[in-house]
Write a protein that holds these residues in place. Structure first.
Motif, PDB file in Angstrom:
ATOM      1  N   GLU A   1      87.298  44.360  33.651  1.00 62.62           N
ATOM      2  CA  GLU A   1      85.953  44.074  34.154  1.00 62.62           C
ATOM      3  C   GLU A   1      84.941  44.031  33.021  1.00 62.62           C
ATOM      4  O   GLU A   1      84.059  43.158  32.986  1.00 62.62           O
ATOM      5  CB  GLU A   1      85.546  45.123  35.188  1.00 62.62           C
ATOM      6  CG  GLU A   1      86.286  44.997  36.511  1.00 62.62           C
ATOM      7  CD  GLU A   1      85.912  46.071  37.513  1.00 62.62           C
ATOM      8  OE1 GLU A   1      85.919  45.785  38.729  1.00 62.62           O
ATOM      9  OE2 GLU A   1      85.604  47.212  37.078  1.00 62.62           O
ATOM     10  N   GLU A   2      85.061  44.942  32.051  1.00 63.84           N
ATOM     11  CA  GLU A   2      84.139  44.961  30.908  1.00 63.84           C
ATOM     12  C   GLU A   2      84.332  43.719  30.042  1.00 63.84           C
ATOM     13  O   GLU A   2      83.373  43.145  29.524  1.00 63.84           O
ATOM     14  CB  GLU A   2      84.351  46.232  30.091  1.00 63.84           C
ATOM     15  CG  GLU A   2      83.861  47.498  30.803  1.00 63.84           C
ATOM     16  CD  GLU A   2      84.121  48.758  29.994  1.00 63.84           C
ATOM     17  OE1 GLU A   2      84.803  48.657  28.933  1.00 63.84           O
ATOM     18  OE2 GLU A   2      83.658  49.834  30.409  1.00 63.84           O
TER      19      GLU A   2
ATOM     20  N   GLY B   1      82.872  40.879  32.073  1.00 66.17           N
ATOM     21  CA  GLY B   1      81.463  41.060  32.379  1.00 66.17           C
ATOM     22  C   GLY B   1      81.140  40.887  33.841  1.00 66.17           C
ATOM     23  O   GLY B   1      79.996  40.548  34.196  1.00 66.17           O
TER      24      GLY B   1
END
Length: 295
Positions: free
Chosen positions: A35-36, A39
């Protein structure tokens, strides 16, 4: 990718981790890292589990496609290790069926004798239907105007000259200065009305100020055509390469006149989104190589 699919199926991080023999913290960290990196939020954390967001659904769909492709890659590697076993289905119109495809197949069989090759000789419109249904890996033919003919890759190989053929010993064979007007009053065996070849043959006479032949038999059945040619003084129009093959076998003769028209060019046609197996790709490369030698 496996974790994304497991979460889609289980909707619970604990059960998804168990299915993949992972610890829950490790699974949670992988999702968080992904997810990081992207984004975006892939899953909504709910009291009773997890639901994919629209971004998550997109990633899950692509993960499934990627894993399916990897599974097919595994099957292809196994096929290569076993000497390229498997099945290839190719469609072809008459002219390239005479010399191009046989040369390519003969070359392939030297390297992959266990590869099964299915060959379908049909008109281009029939082969295009088979290609779009996924029955064929690729085909050698013409692109014809049709609704929904999208997503196709076409590699042109050559144009297709036409010629007139007759039985061996036909009186016209002695005339070395044949003209179109000498052919108009002869009996003919022609493709049916509405076909491209029939239209171009008729237009040849009309451009010369002549009426198209009236004494005709309309058929594309090669066995019937061959028998009629041998028993009558009829003429027949056909692709030059096909005629040369039968003339080499002394089945009939080519008239000494260059007809002023050609068939449409033909080429290799395949679907843009169809990933070829190693065997199909090997045959495709052999067809390309044989085409360079012949044409």
């Amino acid at each position: 990718m496996l974790l994304l699919i497991a979460l889609d199926e289980q909707r619970n991080i604990h059960r998804a981790a168990e299915a993949l023999h992972m610890t829950q913290p490790a699974a949670s960290k992988q999702i968080k890292d992904l997810e990081e990196m992207l984004g975006v939020k892939l899953f909504e954390r709910l009291p009773r589990g997890m639901e994919p967001t629209i971004y998550g659904e997109t990633m899950i769909r692509h993960a499934r496609m990627a894993l399916t492709s990897l599974s097919l890659a595994h099957d292809d590697v196994v096929a290569l290790k076993q000497g390229l076993v498997g099945q290839v289905e190719v469609g072809v119109i008459m002219t390239p069926a005479m010399s191009l495809l046989p040369r390519a197949i003969a070359r392939i069989k030297q390297h992959a004798p266990l590869l099964r090759i299915g060959v379908h000789v049909e008109p281009s419109n029939v082969l295009l239907d088979m290609l779009e249904r996924g029955t064929l890996d690729f085909m050698i033919g013409r692109i014809v105007e049709r609704d929904g003919a999208t997503g196709l890759i076409y590699e042109e190989l050559t144009e297709e000259p036409a010629c007139a053929v007759v039985r061996n010993g036909h009186p016209l064979l002695e005339n070395k200065t044949l003209q179109v007007k000498d052919l108009a009053g002869q009996p003919w065996i022609l493709p049916p009305q509405g076909s491209i070849l029939r239209h171009r043959c008729d237009m040849m006479f009309r451009r010369a100020g002549l009426e198209p032949p009236a004494n005709t038999v309309d058929t594309t059945a090669l066995l019937l055509i061959t028998s009629l040619l041998q028993q009558t003084d009829s003429l027949h129009v056909m692709p030059l390469e096909v005629a040369q093959y039968y003339a080499s076998l002394n089945v009939f003769s080519i008239l000494p006149i260059e007809l002023p028209f050609k068939m449409d060019a033909f080429g290799i046609i395949r679907q843009h989104d169809h990933l070829l197996s190693p065997g199909a790709n090997l045959l495709l490369q052999a067809v390309r190589k044989a085409a360079k030698e012949i044409y």
